[in-house]
Write an enzyme that holds these catalytic residues in place. Structure first.
Site, short mmCIF file in Angstrom:
data_model
loop_
_atom_site.label_atom_id
_atom_site.label_comp_id
_atom_site.label_asym_id
_atom_site.label_seq_id
_atom_site.Cartn_x
_atom_site.Cartn_y
_atom_site.Cartn_z
N CYS A 16 -23.80 -14.80 -1.62
CA CYS A 16 -24.32 -13.71 -2.42
C CYS A 16 -24.99 -14.20 -3.70
O CYS A 16 -25.71 -13.45 -4.33
CB CYS A 16 -23.22 -12.70 -2.75
SG CYS A 16 -21.75 -13.45 -3.44
N SER A 68 -14.74 -15.10 -2.43
CA SER A 68 -14.87 -14.25 -1.24
C SER A 68 -16.25 -14.32 -0.61
O SER A 68 -16.41 -13.95 0.54
CB SER A 68 -14.57 -12.79 -1.60
OG SER A 68 -15.47 -12.32 -2.57
N CYS A 69 -17.24 -14.78 -1.37
CA CYS A 69 -18.61 -14.78 -0.85
C CYS A 69 -19.36 -15.98 -1.37
O CYS A 69 -19.47 -16.16 -2.57
CB CYS A 69 -19.33 -13.51 -1.28
SG CYS A 69 -21.07 -13.50 -0.82
N GLY A 70 -19.86 -16.79 -0.47
CA GLY A 70 -20.58 -17.97 -0.89
C GLY A 70 -22.08 -17.81 -0.86
O GLY A 70 -22.80 -18.60 -1.45
N THR A 87 -20.33 -18.88 -7.59
CA THR A 87 -20.00 -18.35 -6.27
C THR A 87 -18.56 -17.85 -6.31
O THR A 87 -17.69 -18.57 -6.78
CB THR A 87 -20.10 -19.47 -5.21
OG1 THR A 87 -21.39 -20.05 -5.32
CG2 THR A 87 -19.90 -18.91 -3.82
#
Length: 275
Positions: free
Chosen positions: A119, A115-117, A112
């Site tokens: 995606c 910035s994005c968990g 992960t």
């Protein structure tokens, strides 16, 4: 652990053509591998510190656990540097007897990012998780004058941001504006997990009668995490996404965005706002 910031030499170029070399402080970003009963579950890029809270918050918001008693132990392991010192970058948690292990459909694809968990989810079908603590029935009402002060109150709690300018923050507040806990991290989702993990360890989940304030935008995943902990009000200094607003409405959560200088937009759940 003394690893929140790192110093690095930089060349500072001024608008007037001046040049100056000086040290600069950077927010530390390191991987944390989370294992459950020895099995790797996820790797996230995070700011070191409050890792046990992060693990509890992550497992709470993934629907694996519902209380601190669902975890029997947490320990750092199997991660050393070139000199044989523990890097504290691998955390293994043990589930309590009777707690079901994470469903393989919820496992992240490799890692992960900070910035994005969401995606890295293995399947879009696993994105919407069912909360044990629905915020829909929470009767809390919060004065708009109080909500308008929360960005500044959260900013005052961002100690590492002052030296680096490179961290997100999340803070959990009571309805009267009292700060319960604030956490900083290079990942906005990590900051929220740390806050919710703190609440879980303190026996405060579901977090009824509270406002979760975040320093960035209100993404779908942040709304989802808040729903999983029973947060009735989520406020953000920036915009929500369309899917975040849809989920907030579906879950009965109050969602506030563009909260700056005492003004903002209430996207869902306006009945909780006292004007």
């Amino acid at each position: 652990m003394g690893r929140l910031t790192a110093r690095r030499p930089v060349l500072r170029l001024g608008a007037d053509g001046t040049q100056r070399r000086r040290p600069d402080s950077l927010a530390v970003e390191e991987p944390l591998e989370l294992r459950v009963d020895g099995k790797p579950l996820s790797v996230t890029m995070r700011t070191p510190g409050h890792d046990v809270e992060l693990a509890h918050g992550f497992l709470l918001t993934e629907g694996v656990i519902g209380s601190a008693e669902d975890l029997a132990a947490a320990r750092y392991c199997d991660s050393v540097d070139a000199e044989g010192r523990n890097t504290y970058n691998v955390l293994d948690v043990a589930l309590a007897p009777g707690v079901e292990p994470p469903d393989s459909s919820l496992e992240r694809n490799f890692y992960t990012t900070s910035s994005c968990g969401v995606c890295g989810k293995a399947s879009l079908d696993a994105v919407k998780l069912k909360s044990r603590f629905s915020p829909a029935g929470d009767p809390v009402r919060v004065p708009w004058s109080t909500i308008g002060t929360l960005p500044d109150r959260l900013r005052e709690a961002q100690r590492v941001f002052d030296s680096t300018g490179g961290l997100h923050a999340a803070g959990l507040f009571r309805a009267d504006g009292e700060l319960i806990v604030a956490r900083e991290d290079v990942g906005r989702h990590n900051a929220v997990d740390k806050v919710l993990g703190h609440a879980l360890l303190a026996g405060g989940v579901p977090v009824a009668g509270t406002v979760l304030m975040v320093s960035g935008r209100a993404s779908f995943e942040l709304v989802q995490k808040a729903v999983m902990a029973g947060v009735p009000v989520l406020a953000a200094v920036s915009a929500p996404s369309s899917l975040a607003a849809e989920l907030a409405a579906e879950a009965g959560m109050t969602l506030v965005g563009f909260l700056r200088d005492g003004a903002g937009n209430v996207y869902t759940g306006s009945q909780r706002i006292e004007v």
